[in-house]
Design a protein around this motif. Structure first.
Motif: not given
Ligand code: SF4
Length: 491
Positions: A118-119, A122-123, A194, A243, A246, A249
């Protein structure tokens, strides 16, 4: 899923005496879970911030307590420091009529994979995965011997899951494969990086951007970095998407719950929920009815409709205050002083003025007061009930490990002087309840700090174990003793 409406959840974080962002994700995830109403009580505690791991038990009165470490890996903290400080015997501890369940740290849960994916999306939105290298970054070195394993496990899971990335790899700040070699380690035109950390701080704001070449040198102030908002960074003919940690998040709240669920499954937990106590709330209501309406620098106003308002004692009765409505706002009101400096010690008399916090009911009031003065209500109640036990300074210093393991090598006179000085420097409003040893009371400069000093209409602020400022000061004195000894031996 087993119901936890009879239980308390305690989320444990590392915290920091200098970095306000360190504890923020832990508080935020706890708040998310609290709002879902899944547990009777939800609290946080920290290694380096308040409340500490002794105090937090006074914040909850449920008979069943789940503890989830908001840590990235197993290892020194989760296997040694937390069990020692939280007085745990193993996965399940029975103490004082309570059942305490110690879950695995969040970072090793398989669902961390979902968060990483997901991260990454998103990034680097709309960036094709097949043209992207995903790099998961850790610290490396003996500072956290298991952090590399947690990251390697995630790399293996994402590779095995065939999520479409050109490649997935791990890299570290202080051991090979090194982050600084990202350009030769990766081959795709886009690189998503990340950091596998619980919170943003020096490493994600400053150190990793320098290692990646996004920054020339370390220097920008904490929390003021716009480094996560400047994607992509064009470097060496590639596009880097960087990012935040983590652990920031929002789905981490679900991973905390996943660890509770996994504990229940693994240990066959099937509770029969008992009656709730609500003893802490009852004490608070009783004090308010008895005219006790202050704590530390805070005035508690009971409104005619049964709601409550809080403000700085110096602002009582004043108009034009900035009004807030959520208990959680207390965390941010109490975070910095008037000069904007982080307040790691909540009982220092530096609370901002100019605000009013309106709270709907007693539950919200209790929560807000725990943000302003962590565990203070519970400790005052336990003292009144003669159930509060304090930890002698020698016991605390004697159980230190790592860089603090020599902190107990100070003389009694040095201890008294050091406590007097440290607590005076902070102007801390708490009253010390702990002695030097089980049989030796405080003396010298420390003795006055053991005397009650709160007003008759105030809930007392109590200190049941020396804080991190005192432990650090003891380590400094012990080191000076050691250096003086070495000098004398050489001379
Ligand atoms: S040790 Fe001193 S400064 Fe620290 S919390 Fe206790 S009273 Fe305050």
């Amino acid at each position: 899923m087993t119901s936890h409406k009879h239980a308390a959840l305690i989320v444990v974080g590392h915290g920091s005496t200098t970095n306000p962002d360190s504890s923020e994700p832990t508080h935020r995830h706890a708040d998310t879970i609290r709002r879902r109403g899944l547990f009777r009580e939800v609290a946080c505690c920290f290694w380096k911030e308040e409340p500490n791991m002794r105090e937090v038990y006074e914040m909850v009165d449920s008979d069943v307590i789940y503890i989830v470490p908001n840590f990235i890996s197993e290892g020194y903290f989760c296997q040694q420091v937390l069990p020692r400080e939280l007085r745990l015997d193993g996965p399940t501890t029975q103490r004082d009529g309570k059942t305490i369940r110690y879950c695995d740290p969040v970072g090793i849960h398989p669902n961390m994979t979902r968060l990483l994916l997901q991260r990454a999306d998103e990034v680097a939105p709309h960036v094709p995965r097949e043209q992207t290298s995903l790099v998961i970054v850790g610290h490396g070195t003996s500072l956290n011997e298991n952090s590399t394993k947690a990251i390697q496990d995630q790399v293996a899971l994402i590779r095995a899951g065939h999520y479409g990335f050109a490649e997935v790899l791990d890299a570290y700040m202080e051991e090979a494969p090194f982050v600084k070699d990202w350009a030769t380690l990766t081959t795709a035109p886009n690189v998503v990086v990340v950091p596998f950390f619980i919170a943003d701080g020096l490493h994600s704001f400053q150190d990793i951007p320098v290692l990646l070449g996004m920054r020339e040198e370390v220097g920008e102030a904490l929390s003021e970095s716009g480094v996560f908002h400047q994607n992509p960074h064009l470097l060496q003919g590639r596009s880097i998407y960087y990012s935040g940690a983590i652990g920031t998040e929002s789905l981490m709240a679900d991973v905390i719950l996943d660890q509770v669920h996994d504990f229940d499954v693994k240990h066959g937990v099937q509770d029969t929920p008992g009656m709730a106590n609500d003893e802490i709330k009852s004490s608070l209501a009783y004090w308010l009815n008895s005219g006790i309406d202050e704590i530390g620098e805070i005035a508690i106003i009971t409104n005619t409709d049964g709601s409550y308002s809080l403000c700085h004692t110096a602002d009582r009765g004043k108009d034009g205050l900035q009004v807030h409505h959520e208990a959680h706002d207390a965390l941010y009101i109490a975070r910095n002083d008037a000069a904007g400096t982080f307040r790691p010690l909540h009982s220092a008399p530096t609370l901002n003025r100019g605000w009013r916090l309106d709270l709907a009911d007693l539950e919200e009031l209790r929560l807000a007061l725990d943000f302003f003065y962590p565990a203070a209500i519970g400790m005052a109640r336990a003292l009144e009930q003669e159930k509060l036990s304090a930890v002698p300074l020698r016991d605390l210093l004697g159980r230190q490990t790592g860089m603090y393991r020599f902190a107990n090598n100070i003389t009694d006179d040095q201890a008294h002087a050091m406590i007097g000085k440290t607590c005076a420097n902070t102007k801390c409003l708490r009253r010390i309840l702990w002695p030097l040893t089980a049989t030796q009371p405080m003396a010298g400069a420390a003795a006055s700090k053991t005397q009650p000093s709160h007003a008759d209409n105030a809930i007392p602020l109590l200190c049941i174990e020396a804080c991190t400022h005192v432990v650090s000061a003891a380590r400094k004195v012990a080191r000076e003793n050691h250096e003086a000894k070495e000098k004398a031996a050489v001379g």
